[in-house]
Each structure stands twice: as structure tokens, then as C-alpha cells.
Scaffold this active site. Sequence first.
Site, PDB file in Angstrom:
ATOM      1  N   HIS A  11       0.822  -1.212   0.000  1.00  0.00           N
ATOM      2  CA  HIS A  11       0.000   0.000   0.000  1.00  0.00           C
ATOM      3  C   HIS A  11       0.857   1.265   0.000  1.00  0.00           C
ATOM      4  O   HIS A  11       0.400   2.321  -0.453  1.00  0.00           O
ATOM      5  CB  HIS A  11      -0.948  -0.012   1.203  1.00  0.00           C
ATOM      6  CG  HIS A  11      -2.175  -0.832   0.980  1.00  0.00           C
ATOM      7  ND1 HIS A  11      -3.448  -0.391   1.276  1.00  0.00           N
ATOM      8  CD2 HIS A  11      -2.338  -2.079   0.464  1.00  0.00           C
ATOM      9  CE1 HIS A  11      -4.336  -1.328   0.962  1.00  0.00           C
ATOM     10  NE2 HIS A  11      -3.674  -2.367   0.474  1.00  0.00           N
ATOM     11  N   HIS A  49      -2.510 -12.774  -0.958  1.00  0.00           N
ATOM     12  CA  HIS A  49      -3.725 -13.122  -0.216  1.00  0.00           C
ATOM     13  C   HIS A  49      -3.726 -14.573   0.247  1.00  0.00           C
ATOM     14  O   HIS A  49      -4.731 -15.044   0.772  1.00  0.00           O
ATOM     15  CB  HIS A  49      -4.961 -12.850  -1.078  1.00  0.00           C
ATOM     16  CG  HIS A  49      -5.198 -11.398  -1.331  1.00  0.00           C
ATOM     17  ND1 HIS A  49      -6.053 -10.933  -2.308  1.00  0.00           N
ATOM     18  CD2 HIS A  49      -4.677 -10.288  -0.741  1.00  0.00           C
ATOM     19  CE1 HIS A  49      -6.058  -9.604  -2.307  1.00  0.00           C
ATOM     20  NE2 HIS A  49      -5.225  -9.194  -1.361  1.00  0.00           N
ATOM     21  N   THR A  81      -5.097 -21.685   4.972  1.00  0.00           N
ATOM     22  CA  THR A  81      -3.809 -21.719   5.682  1.00  0.00           C
ATOM     23  C   THR A  81      -3.271 -20.295   5.801  1.00  0.00           C
ATOM     24  O   THR A  81      -2.254 -19.948   5.187  1.00  0.00           O
ATOM     25  CB  THR A  81      -2.791 -22.609   4.935  1.00  0.00           C
ATOM     26  OG1 THR A  81      -2.649 -22.119   3.584  1.00  0.00           O
ATOM     27  CG2 THR A  81      -3.252 -24.060   4.901  1.00  0.00           C
TER      28      THR A  81
END
Length: 363
Positions: A109, A238, A279
Site C-alpha cells: 500500500h 492473499h 492456511t
Amino acid sequence: MGFRLSLLSLAVSLVALALAGVAIYRNTYEAMIMNNGSLLQNISPDIDSLESGEVSILILNDKKKNSDKYLSQQLTQESCVFSAVKGVVDSAIDNETRMGASLIRLHFHDCFVDGCDGGILLDDINGTFTGEQNSPPNNNSVRGFEVIAQAKQSVVDSCPNISVSCADILAIAARDSLAKLGGQTYTVALGRSDATTANFSGAINQLPAPSDNLTVQIQKFSDKNFTVREMVALAGAHTVGFARCSTVCTSGNVNPAAQLQCNCSATLTDSDLQQLDTTPAVFDKVYYDNLNNNQGIMFSDQVLTGNTTTAGFVTTYSNNVTVFLEDFAAAMIKMGNLPPSAGAQLEIRDVCSRVNPTSVASM
């Protein structure tokens, strides 16, 4: 008669000397021509001098010694910085595994909005400065600021007289987080600078959003000079961490086919978290496995399977975790080198959350 013989002998001697001089001149001239005009002299061994070649060798040796000394000092300083940051990051992740994913995201970001300039680390100043932290994509979402502050202080304490930017520390922290969670490590080159400002609206317009369709995502990554393959690789971040239920489990942001996986309260408070794959503490390929099974949580993730090209990369990474880890590390290096905006005012911040006293933060 004797006098005449003496004169004749003297004349012969003078002629001989003249001829010898001509011969010496000729030999010298020819030597100059043969050596490209350079007169090579034999210096008498009893003269306390050095030939030019020996002088050059000594100069080169001195330069090499100085260069080696500088390189050694630089490597020692960098090693100190890397060690200081790693100690803080490892400790933070040991205390809370989720922090590893948060630091990777914080770095993303930062870099994706006007380059890797530490702009996201600047706190707002009431009435005078509004930065990126409270921009909608980041508000109550990005985290790990305290870890970066601790890492900065650790560098100051452990590596005196070494100036390292907060943007550099954030880049190192993301790399170390990836390695700690099982990803492939990579080299972080130092030398970034810190911005004296941040971009509230840039965070809204430049960062990928959970509701972005594939066309929008490709355009946003293309704007940063990323290929489609690199975009799909970076989406693999992700595979670790959690997201707020209020962000990913709402209409428009969630993959409808996976909505039942959302383990959220009815009120969808900011404290409710949804893991992004099964996971969340391991950097693996399960994220891509889920996408191939139409079980990606976020809408922006699942649409990666809706295009032949992007779906092909999803399948590649699902079938070969090594390829994914290599591609992800390479894409992180590229992202970590995104330059600040042209004309940006830069510095090395003393404290990561605020500009130096000689600077003034501005929107």
C-alpha cells in the site's frame, strides 16, 4: 708537419662525433615513431625513480584498497541494518503470526501509491495534514506501524551514524515477513527516501479494491508497469492473513459462491476477521487452489479465473508452488523499486510517523 697532423686528427674526431650525434638522433627518432611518438627512456638504475607503469600499478592498487575498504564498510553497515530490522520483525510475528501478512500489505500500500516513499507511515495532523492512513482503502485496515517504528529505533540504537529511510525499513520488513511465513526471500537494495507528504486521494484511485473487476485491476497494475503475470503473482499475497468481514464479506466485495465461508457476526464489526484462505499463516499456493475451485473469498480474486490469460497463470501457480514463489519474489523486488513521484520532496525521516522539523507536511 706535426702541427698539421694534429689539426687533421682533431677534424676527424669532430666529424666522428657529429656522425655519432646524427646516429643517436636518428635512432631516437625512429624509436619515437615505432612507439607512437612516445620517447621511451632507459632510466639509470642509480637514479631513485620509478617507471610510469609501476606508478600506475601503485595508484590502481591504492584505489582498489580504498574501494575494497569502502565496500567492506558498506556491507558491514547494511548487515547491521538488516539484522536490526529482522530481529524486530521476527519478534512481532512470533507474538502474532498475522503481523507478517500485515507488513507485506503495508509495503504494498505504500509503494502502489506514488512509489515506495514511506508516505503511508505519516500520521495525520489535525487541521493541517491528512495523509493516506485514513483514506478509505487504509482506514482501520492497514496495520503494523508500531513494528516499523520499533525497527527504526532498533536501527538507530544498533547502527549509529547510519542513515536509513523509513521506506527502506518497510521494504526490509516485508521481505523478512515473507521469509518468516515460508515464502522465498530476495535481495532488498537500500537507498529509498521518505516523502514529506502523502496522497489521500491517490490511495483511493491507485490501490486495487476488493470490488474491482478484471479490466480495472489490469489497468491499475499496468499503470505501475506490471505485466498481467506479475499482477496475478502479487495477488498471491492473499494466501496469508485475514481481512475485515465488513470489507470482504459484503455485497460487491465477496465472491457469491464463497459467501457461506464468511465466518462473521451479523453486525460485521471491524473486529470480525475472515481468513483469506485455509492456511492463513503459511505462504503457500492454497490461494490459487481455492480460486480454481471457485472458492476465492474476494470478488477481485475470483475474477482472475474469468479470463483465459489470467486463469492460465492461476493454474500454473496452483500446479507449481516453486514457480509461484519465484514469480512472487521477483514481482516484490520490482514493486519495491517503484520510484517516488517526479518532483517529490524527499528526506530521511528521523521518526517514521512525522516529517523532520525542517520540513512541513502538506496534502
